[in-house]
Write an enzyme that holds these catalytic residues in place. Structure first.
Site, PDB file in Angstrom:
ATOM      1  N   SER A  43       0.819  -1.082   0.031  1.00 33.42           N
ATOM      2  CA  SER A  43       0.010  -0.128  -0.075  1.00 33.42           C
ATOM      3  C   SER A  43       0.840   1.287  -0.075  1.00 33.42           C
ATOM      4  O   SER A  43       1.229   1.902   1.165  1.00 33.42           O
ATOM      5  CB  SER A  43      -1.022  -0.073   1.287  1.00 33.42           C
ATOM      6  OG  SER A  43      -0.341   0.240   2.233  1.00 33.42           O
ATOM      7  N   HIS A 155      -5.428  -5.235   3.565  1.00 33.86           N
ATOM      8  CA  HIS A 155      -4.690  -6.209   3.827  1.00 33.86           C
ATOM      9  C   HIS A 155      -5.523  -7.504   4.419  1.00 33.86           C
ATOM     10  O   HIS A 155      -5.013  -8.420   4.866  1.00 33.86           O
ATOM     11  CB  HIS A 155      -3.725  -6.010   4.960  1.00 33.86           C
ATOM     12  CG  HIS A 155      -2.509  -5.236   4.382  1.00 33.86           C
ATOM     13  ND1 HIS A 155      -1.366  -4.600   5.348  1.00 33.86           N
ATOM     14  CD2 HIS A 155      -2.219  -4.811   3.184  1.00 33.86           C
ATOM     15  CE1 HIS A 155      -0.572  -4.130   4.864  1.00 33.86           C
ATOM     16  NE2 HIS A 155      -1.039  -3.986   3.511  1.00 33.86           N
ATOM     17  N   GLU A 164      -4.314  -1.730   9.550  1.00 30.08           N
ATOM     18  CA  GLU A 164      -3.489  -2.390  10.857  1.00 30.08           C
ATOM     19  C   GLU A 164      -4.289  -1.887  12.080  1.00 30.08           C
ATOM     20  O   GLU A 164      -4.176  -0.862  12.466  1.00 30.08           O
ATOM     21  CB  GLU A 164      -2.026  -1.943  10.736  1.00 30.08           C
ATOM     22  CG  GLU A 164      -1.393  -2.448   9.577  1.00 30.08           C
ATOM     23  CD  GLU A 164      -0.179  -1.612   9.181  1.00 30.08           C
ATOM     24  OE1 GLU A 164       0.603  -1.466  10.180  1.00 30.08           O
ATOM     25  OE2 GLU A 164       0.207  -1.574   7.933  1.00 30.08           O
ATOM     26  N   GLU A 205       1.879  -9.248   6.757  1.00 32.65           N
ATOM     27  CA  GLU A 205       2.628  -8.926   8.300  1.00 32.65           C
ATOM     28  C   GLU A 205       2.407  -9.710   9.529  1.00 32.65           C
ATOM     29  O   GLU A 205       2.900  -9.315  10.571  1.00 32.65           O
ATOM     30  CB  GLU A 205       2.337  -7.388   8.477  1.00 32.65           C
ATOM     31  CG  GLU A 205       2.664  -6.271   7.396  1.00 32.65           C
ATOM     32  CD  GLU A 205       2.287  -4.971   7.542  1.00 32.65           C
ATOM     33  OE1 GLU A 205       1.753  -4.793   8.636  1.00 32.65           O
ATOM     34  OE2 GLU A 205       2.682  -4.131   6.596  1.00 32.65           O
ATOM     35  N   ASP A 242      -3.343   1.808  11.955  1.00 27.42           N
ATOM     36  CA  ASP A 242      -3.006   2.558  10.824  1.00 27.42           C
ATOM     37  C   ASP A 242      -4.249   2.414   9.896  1.00 27.42           C
ATOM     38  O   ASP A 242      -4.556   1.232   9.251  1.00 27.42           O
ATOM     39  CB  ASP A 242      -1.809   1.796  10.007  1.00 27.42           C
ATOM     40  CG  ASP A 242      -1.467   2.467   8.615  1.00 27.42           C
ATOM     41  OD1 ASP A 242      -2.072   3.405   8.241  1.00 27.42           O
ATOM     42  OD2 ASP A 242      -0.552   1.876   8.154  1.00 27.42           O
ATOM     43  N   GLU A 288      -2.306   6.413  12.433  1.00 27.93           N
ATOM     44  CA  GLU A 288      -1.372   6.687  11.220  1.00 27.93           C
ATOM     45  C   GLU A 288      -2.375   6.916  10.167  1.00 27.93           C
ATOM     46  O   GLU A 288      -3.418   6.014  10.060  1.00 27.93           O
ATOM     47  CB  GLU A 288      -0.417   5.279  11.129  1.00 27.93           C
ATOM     48  CG  GLU A 288       0.429   5.590   9.846  1.00 27.93           C
ATOM     49  CD  GLU A 288       1.306   4.234   9.657  1.00 27.93           C
ATOM     50  OE1 GLU A 288       1.531   3.490  10.899  1.00 27.93           O
ATOM     51  OE2 GLU A 288       1.312   3.886   8.456  1.00 27.93           O
ATOM     52  N   ASP A 315       2.074   8.598   6.729  1.00 31.40           N
ATOM     53  CA  ASP A 315       2.818   7.809   5.984  1.00 31.40           C
ATOM     54  C   ASP A 315       2.834   8.099   4.661  1.00 31.40           C
ATOM     55  O   ASP A 315       3.975   8.669   3.977  1.00 31.40           O
ATOM     56  CB  ASP A 315       2.352   6.473   6.330  1.00 31.40           C
ATOM     57  CG  ASP A 315       3.119   5.485   5.475  1.00 31.40           C
ATOM     58  OD1 ASP A 315       4.094   5.590   4.914  1.00 31.40           O
ATOM     59  OD2 ASP A 315       2.533   4.078   5.613  1.00 31.40           O
ATOM     60  N   LYS A 340      10.287   4.868   6.522  1.00 31.38           N
ATOM     61  CA  LYS A 340      10.501   3.513   5.767  1.00 31.38           C
ATOM     62  C   LYS A 340      11.817   3.757   4.809  1.00 31.38           C
ATOM     63  O   LYS A 340      11.527   4.794   4.059  1.00 31.38           O
ATOM     64  CB  LYS A 340       9.282   3.199   5.204  1.00 31.38           C
ATOM     65  CG  LYS A 340       8.040   2.706   5.940  1.00 31.38           C
ATOM     66  CD  LYS A 340       6.825   2.606   4.856  1.00 31.38           C
ATOM     67  CE  LYS A 340       5.666   2.076   5.475  1.00 31.38           C
ATOM     68  NZ  LYS A 340       4.391   2.405   4.851  1.00 31.38           N
ATOM     69  N   HIS A 368       8.823  -1.453   9.185  1.00 28.67           N
ATOM     70  CA  HIS A 368       9.268  -2.496   8.077  1.00 28.67           C
ATOM     71  C   HIS A 368       8.213  -2.190   6.789  1.00 28.67           C
ATOM     72  O   HIS A 368       7.363  -1.189   6.833  1.00 28.67           O
ATOM     73  CB  HIS A 368       8.819  -3.844   8.643  1.00 28.67           C
ATOM     74  CG  HIS A 368       7.434  -4.052   8.839  1.00 28.67           C
ATOM     75  ND1 HIS A 368       6.559  -5.398   8.955  1.00 28.67           N
ATOM     76  CD2 HIS A 368       6.326  -3.118   9.243  1.00 28.67           C
ATOM     77  CE1 HIS A 368       5.393  -5.092   9.391  1.00 28.67           C
ATOM     78  NE2 HIS A 368       5.207  -3.700   9.614  1.00 28.67           N
ATOM     79  N   ARG A 369       8.356  -3.011   6.005  1.00 29.22           N
ATOM     80  CA  ARG A 369       7.405  -2.991   4.540  1.00 29.22           C
ATOM     81  C   ARG A 369       6.402  -4.369   4.790  1.00 29.22           C
ATOM     82  O   ARG A 369       6.859  -5.480   5.431  1.00 29.22           O
ATOM     83  CB  ARG A 369       7.858  -2.894   3.498  1.00 29.22           C
ATOM     84  CG  ARG A 369       8.719  -1.553   3.125  1.00 29.22           C
ATOM     85  CD  ARG A 369       7.930  -0.373   3.523  1.00 29.22           C
ATOM     86  NE  ARG A 369       6.577  -0.145   2.816  1.00 29.22           N
ATOM     87  CZ  ARG A 369       6.531   0.935   1.991  1.00 29.22           C
ATOM     88  NH1 ARG A 369       7.777   1.461   1.512  1.00 29.22           N
ATOM     89  NH2 ARG A 369       5.556   0.896   1.085  1.00 29.22           N
ATOM     90  N   SER A 370       5.557  -4.418   4.028  1.00 28.91           N
ATOM     91  CA  SER A 370       4.487  -5.793   4.133  1.00 28.91           C
ATOM     92  C   SER A 370       5.283  -6.751   3.392  1.00 28.91           C
ATOM     93  O   SER A 370       5.100  -8.096   3.830  1.00 28.91           O
ATOM     94  CB  SER A 370       3.358  -5.477   3.453  1.00 28.91           C
ATOM     95  OG  SER A 370       3.061  -4.656   2.331  1.00 28.91           O
ATOM     96  N   LYS A 391       7.244  -0.428  14.286  1.00 26.09           N
ATOM     97  CA  LYS A 391       6.367  -1.427  13.771  1.00 26.09           C
ATOM     98  C   LYS A 391       7.136  -2.398  12.925  1.00 26.09           C
ATOM     99  O   LYS A 391       7.704  -1.948  11.986  1.00 26.09           O
ATOM    100  CB  LYS A 391       5.077  -0.967  13.253  1.00 26.09           C
ATOM    101  CG  LYS A 391       5.070  -0.215  12.072  1.00 26.09           C
ATOM    102  CD  LYS A 391       3.769   0.029  11.391  1.00 26.09           C
ATOM    103  CE  LYS A 391       3.723   0.829  10.057  1.00 26.09           C
ATOM    104  NZ  LYS A 391       2.007   0.835   9.656  1.00 26.09           N
TER     105      LYS A 391
HETATM  106  P1  PGA Z   1       2.936  -1.379   3.158  1.00 30.15           P
HETATM  107  O1  PGA Z   1       2.029  -1.085   4.284  1.00 30.15           O
HETATM  108  O2  PGA Z   1       4.405  -1.818   3.641  1.00 30.15           O
HETATM  109  O3  PGA Z   1       2.241  -2.486   2.431  1.00 30.15           O
HETATM  110  O4  PGA Z   1       3.072  -0.087   1.834  1.00 30.15           O
HETATM  111  C1  PGA Z   1       2.351  -0.641   5.440  1.00 30.15           C
HETATM  112  C2  PGA Z   1       1.704   0.796   5.823  1.00 30.15           C
HETATM  113  O5  PGA Z   1       0.923   1.429   5.171  1.00 30.15           O
HETATM  114  O6  PGA Z   1       2.233   1.075   6.761  1.00 30.15           O
HETATM  115 ZN    ZN Z   2       0.885   3.104   6.888  1.00 31.72          ZN
END
Ligand code: PGA
Ligand code: ZN
Length: 423
Positions: A43, A155, A164, A205, A242, A288, A315, A340, A368-370, A391
């Site tokens: 995302s 997700h 999340e 995740e 989030d 978030e 974000d 990130k 992190h990332r997904s 996170k």
């Molecule tokens: P992503 O999602 O790592 O899939 O972009 C995480 C987030 O939105 O924080």
């Molecule tokens: Zn996010």
């Protein structure tokens, strides 16, 4: 000079979703060897640095052979002979070599891989753990693990709009104990879901994605789990959300369509009213992307209304880029930025984003990332940046646990010197 770069190369590997990503290797003149692997989001914000994908038949277009090739040729020739301990020089050499404003020519995945591997090599060449090399002698604060335990939105396949839900063990005395609080609660939640006949399969995740009837039910299940695990909601542990509101804002503006819950179409003001209800009712400590990335007025209103009570994190609107974070600081949109590494694409620029937040009195939330790998760079980086929280997924999936285990190791290594606190 012994930390001079002798060789740089890259390899196409797979991430936690089975998609190709870049692993980069660095060898120094003194014999030091390191490697780093690049994460990948799903995302993503519109203005993220560009992940170079081959677009050919193999791996359904997601191959990274061009990015690998860019490391092996252009990037390697520009960096061999340079001092690995001059991270800024290394990163800005690559940024200039790329020549675009979003790393779309060489690929942010190529550049970040080299950037991370160079930092690791320089750390081991100077006989320091990565967190101490990047953060100095005062890098002793272990982040509060904001553990993703329940998912909705894009997700998941349920009636929850928000992407999340995280457990935040801010009342624990140490990282080790905080991790135990959230891992225990994760398992209790699994039992509760099972007893209600709800799915206990996990998302990218590692959080559960049960078929809750509403956003409220998701939060209530989490609170039930906290209590059943013998912790006090709001005291031992709170909740972080989030929304990833881009996913229910078709034009990324102030118009929303909460399709999953069936709450339907809403304007920013209605969404903020709903948020006020939840903030009144539940122990939410951090929120978030409560609105979508183009809804700057929404971020400002949300922050004005709740920013003295909770952490409001941007974000998708900031994408770890000082250009957008600066705008947010000036406008009073949010009081914290998600950080990130691969959104901006180099270690130096990520540190610059963190520094900007710190100087404005903002918080910053390492993430992190997904799509992840077993690389634990993020754990060391979070300690080095001294942000107090991160996170990195739930209490399952090896690529998430690897980061938690590295943090346990760092806390142990620091012995009595480590710190653990929310603020
Ligand atoms: P992503 O999602 O790592 O899939 O972009 C995480 C987030 O939105 O924080
Ligand atoms: Zn996010």
């Amino acid at each position: 000079m012994n930390s001079t770069i002798k060789n740089i190369s890259a390899l196409e590997i797979l991430d936690s979703r089975g998609n190709p990503t870049v692993r980069t290797y660095v060898i120094l003149e003194d014999g030091t060897k390191s490697f780093a692997s690049v994460p990948s989001g799903a995302s993503t914000g519109q203005n993220e640095a560009v992940e170079l994908r081959d677009g050919e038949k193999r791996y359904n277009g997601t191959g990274v052979q061009n990015a690998v090739n860019n490391v092996n040729t252009e990037i390697a020739s520009a960096l061999v002979g340079k001092d690995a301990s001059n991270q800024k020089d290394i990163d800005y050499t690559m940024i200039e070599l790329d020549g675009t404003n979003n790393k779309s020519r060489l690929g942010a995945n190529a550049i970040l891989g080299v950037s991370m591997a160079v930092a690791k090599a320089a750390a081991s060449s100077s006989k320091l753990p990565l967190y101490a090399y990047l953060g100095g002698a005062n890098a002793v604060r272990i982040p509060v693990p904001c553990m993703n335990i329940l998912n909705g939105g894009e997700h998941a396949d349920n009636s929850v709009d928000f992407q999340e839900f995280m457990l935040v063990p801010h009342g624990a005395p140490s990282f080790k104990e905080g991790l135990r609080y959230v891992a225990e609660t994760f398992h209790i939640l699994k039992g509760i879901l099972k007893s209600k006949g709800m799915a206990t399969s996990v998302g990218d995740e590692g959080g559960f994605a049960p078929n809750c009837a509403s956003n409220e039910e998701a939060i209530e299940l989490i609170i039930e789990a906290i209590k059943k695990a013998n912790y006090k909601p709001g005291i031992d542990m709170s909740i972080a959300i989030d929304s990833a509101a881009n996913s229910f804002s078709p034009n990324l503006d102030g118009n929303y369509d909460l399709i999953w819950s069936g709450l339907g179409k809403m304007k920013t003001a209605d969404l903020i009213e709903k948020s006020a209800e939840w903030l009144e009712k539940y122990p939410i400590i951090l929120w978030e992307d409560p609105v979508s990335e183009g809804d700057w007025e929404g971020y400002i209103t949300f922050t004005k209304r709740f920013g003295d009570k909770i952490e409001v994190v941007g974000d998708d609107n900031f994408v770890t880029n000082t250009k957008y974070i600066k705008k947010g600081i000036e406008m009073g949109a949010c009081n914290s930025a998600l950080i990130k590494l691969n959104q901006i694409g180099s270690v130096t620029e990520t540190i610059e984003a963190v520094r900007m937040c710190r100087e404005a009195g903002w918080r910053y939330f390492l993430s992190h990332r997904s799509g992840e790998t077993e690389d634990t760079f993020l754990a060391d980086f979070a300690v080095a940046m001294d942000g107090g929280h991160l996170k990195t997924g739930s209490a399952c999936r090896g690529e998430r646990i690897a980061k938690y285990n590295r943090l346990l190791e760092i806390e142990h290594e620091l012995k009595g010197r480590s710190e653990y606190r929310w603020k």
